[in-house]
Every structure is written in C-alpha cells, then in structure tokens.
Design a protein around this motif. Structure first.
Motif: not given
Ligand code: ZN
Ligand code: NAD
Length: 392
Positions: A38, A40, A60-61, A170
């Motif tokens: 991501c 992020s 986190h995805e 996300d």
């Molecule tokens: Zn993300």
C-alpha cells in the motif's frame, strides 16, 4: 514462516520468522492467501512514521483462511475465508459503538507513545504499522495473528476471487469514505481527486458511484492518469498544466465543489507554495512537501469539502488557512472506518457495479516483494498496485 520485514529506512527484506501463535482467547490465526503493498507502506519505508524496529513484519492489506481460533471467538471457525480490515478495533468501546472503528479506544496499548511521537492520539491500532500504532505484526507473510477476531475479519462466502475482494481491507473503503465524506449532490457536483495512486483511483470511482456529475483526477504519472481516464474521468498532469487554472477552466470558473487529497505527506510539486517549501526546508522543518494539500484548499469551490484520505503525521505548517476560512470549507480526514463500509461495498462488487481488481498491475511472490517495493515507490514500469501470493 516467510515474511516481509522492515530492515531500516528504504530497506525491506524477506526473512524466515516464527509462526504466530494465539496470545489471547479472542485471537485467530489466518493463513494468508493474498496480500498487497500500500502507499501507506511507503511512509514506513522512507522513515516518515517513527517507531519502526528492525524485523517488524509489514503489511496491512491481506485476506486468507482461518486456521486457528481462540476459545472466546464466536463468529469465526476454522476454514472460514475472510478479509481483514487494516485497522484493529475492539468493537465495544464508545467509538467502535458509534461506528468510528479507526478511533477505537482499546486496541492500541501504545497510544501514549503515539501522543509523544505524533503530537496527538493515534486512533486505533493498525496491522504492520510501527510500535506507535500497537506494534502488531503485519500480513505480508504466510500467517498472521488477528486480535479481536470477532470484530475485524469479514467473511467472504461467495465465489469471488481474492483479487476482487482483497481491497476491501483498505483502499476501496478508503477511497469510498473519501468520496462519501464529500456529501456529493448527485448529478450536480464536480469532484477533483489529487493523486491517481490506488487510493485516488478508488476515490474517483466512488465519487462516480455516488453520483458526481464530473470527476477530475490530478497526477503526473501517465499510466495512473490513463487508468483514471479509462474510467471516464477528466485528467490533469500537474507537470504539464497549471493545476489551479485548469481546474477553474473545467468548472466554469468556480472550482471543483469538493476536492479529495489522496496523496499524503510526501506530496511534491512546483505550484504555489514552492517558496514556502523552500523556506521550510531551510528551517529544517519536517513534512515540507505538501503541495497537494495546498492545491486542494486553493482550488476548492466556496462551501466545498476538502476530504483528506492521504496520510499525515506530526506537524504540518504553512497551510492557506485564509483561503479555507474565506471560502468556508469543510475539512474531513483520517484513517478509514473500514468495518463500516464492508457490507455495502461487498454488495457493489457482487452486483458487478465495480470490480476492484482493475487496479492491479503487478502480481508477485514474497521473494520478489523487496524489489517491487522500490518499483511501486518509484512508480516505475506502470506499477499501480502490487498483489503478493505468500505461497507462490
Ligand atoms: Zn493500505
Ligand atoms: P501512492 O503513493 O501510490 O499514490 C500517491 C499518488 O500521488 C502518486 O501517484 C503520486 O504521483 C501522486 N502525487 C504526488 N504529489 C502530487 C501532487 N502534488 N498532486 C497530485 N498528485 C501527486 O499511494 P496510495 O496507495 O494511492 O495512497 C495515497 C495516500 O492515501 C497515502 O498517503 C496513503 O498513506 C493514504 N492512505 C490512507 C488511508 C486512510 O485510512 N486514510 C488508507 C490507505 C492509504
């Protein structure tokens, strides 16, 4: 198991690490079938987000199959196929009860650290996103421990492929929330989206789904602009055109009714404020390249919304507050309350209104991920979204 770990600023690697185990009776262990990189993650890669430690597992995805559940987990069973929201929420605090899952009061045991390093409370904990956000291991790995397993994981019980539902974790809800926060009047409002990365792509398509009369996407990467154009958006290359002039021309002189800033704190550009950027650099202030946010504020029509999914941290200064105040702008921002949007967005995918896999340009193994982090960071080779198969 194999995992992608943070090894220092601009350095990620593949390491063999211990498999996760259940630590609390409300935990589940998920065998990951698909996971993504991501925008992020780039804030971690470049060291903008403090409190990363060498060896921290990123990601986190992710989605996968439940392989173990703690004794207090009631809604999940071994074998369930789930997507897991990037934010970790307890489900019972006042904020979770209000649907503000990204502001969960209980999931981040390190919120005091966030206050010290970030200048404010952090909101919820996040997977794979520094110790300030709880220090939870991420999901660019073969397995992950998921706390509050009755709250986050969302079952996928249809035959949809991983690639069609993975981004429910996300970037689809993030783009959707950014557009939703604009309170778009269907058939009338013009929405501009700064940033044609994955989040900007989903923000633009969500603005269309919510009825925007016209959507304009701004970036400088040709492949990213082409993807937005293919969805029916007008595009502006900020390296070739004066963004503020082009946006006025596209809107009969009034500016877009709402502006989404899907860039975040590493934004760059040469627009109004470059002199201020220079000044901030000279003064050695952090987060000096915030051109997109300035453009968003300066371009937005009177009474409009500046919606900011782009991530910011610490202190950001030299904002055109006079313009914001004079035009009576509404500001909305923050981490996405992912859980809130899942049933609606899944049904939009099931009905064929959107197929989120449009955004994928690269598919790879964990071993290839360190190289792809760089490709994605540098926006090379038409890279827009990378999906990893941890078992390939
Ligand atoms: Zn993300
Ligand atoms: P990305 O880095 O792939 O995309 C950012 C895009 O912005 C790039 O295409 C870049 O060329 C463009 N850009 C840079 N400066 C610009 C400028 N001045 N004007 C216009 N465009 C400019 O990242 P992404 O995955 O699309 O994520 C975008 C942002 O959203 C990041 O800050 C990310 O951290 C954030 N994000 C927030 C949430 C949330 O919960 N709020 C969730 C996911 C991602």
């Amino acid at each position: 198991m194999k995992a992608i770990v943070w090894q220092g600023v601009n350095k990620v690697g593949v390491e063999t690490v211990p498999d996760p185990t259940l630590l609390l009776p409300t935990d589940a262990i998920i065998k990951i079938t698909s996971t993504a990189i991501c925008g992020s993650d780039l804030h971690l890669l470049d060291g903008f987000i403090p409190s990363m430690e060498k060896g921290d597992i990123l990601g986190h995805e992710f989605m996968g199959e439940v392989v173990e559940v703690g004794k207090d987990v009631k809604k999940l069973k071994v074998g369930d196929r789930v997507i897991v929201p990037f934010n970790i929420a307890c489900g019972v605090c006042d904020n979770c009860q209000r649907g503000n899952f990204a502001a969960c009061d209980n999931s981040n045991p390190n919120h005091r650290m966030a206050e010290a390093l970030y200048g404010a409370t952090s909101g919820s904990a996040l997977f794979g996103y520094s110790h300030m956000f709880g220090g939870y291991a991420g999901g660019q790995a073969q397995y992950v421990r998921v706390p509050f397993a009755d709250v986050g994981p969302f079952k996928i019980e249809t035959a949809l492929r991983d690639e069609q539902v993975l981004f429910l974790t996300d970037i689809f809800p993030t783009g959707f929330q950014a557009a939703f926060n604009c309170d778009i009047v269907p058939g009338r409002d013009v929405v501009a989206v700064f940033g044609a990365g994955p989040v900007g792509q989903f923000a633009a398509r969500s603005a269309q789904m919510l009825g925007a009369a016209h959507v304009i996407v701004i970036d400088r990467v040709p492949e990213r602009l082409a993807m937005a154009e293919a969805a029916g958006c007008q595009v502006i290359n900020y390296e070739k055109e004066d963004v503020l002039v082009a946006l006025l021309e596209a809107t009969g002189g009034r500016g877009p009714d709402h502006v989404i800033e899907a860039v975040g704190m590493e934004a760059h550009g040469h627009g109004p404020g470059a002199a201020l950027d220079k000044l901030q650099q000279n003064l050695k202030l952090t987060f000096d390249r915030i051109t997109a946010l300035r453009w968003a504020i300066l371009s937005c029509a009177k009474g409009g919304t500046v919606s900011i999914p782009g991530v910011y941290g610490g202190l950001v200064d030299k904002m055109p507050m006079g313009a914001a105040f004079g035009k009576g702008l509404v500001f909305k921002m923050g981490q996405t309350h992912t859980h809130r949007y899942l049933p609606d967005l899944l049904s939009r995918i099931e009905s064929g209104q959107i197929d989120p896999s449009f955004v994928i340009t690269h598919r790879a193994t964990l071993d290839q991920a360190p190289e792809l982090y760089k490709t994605f960071r540098d926006k090379k080779g038409g890279c827009i979204k990378v999906v990893l198969n941890p078992w390939a």
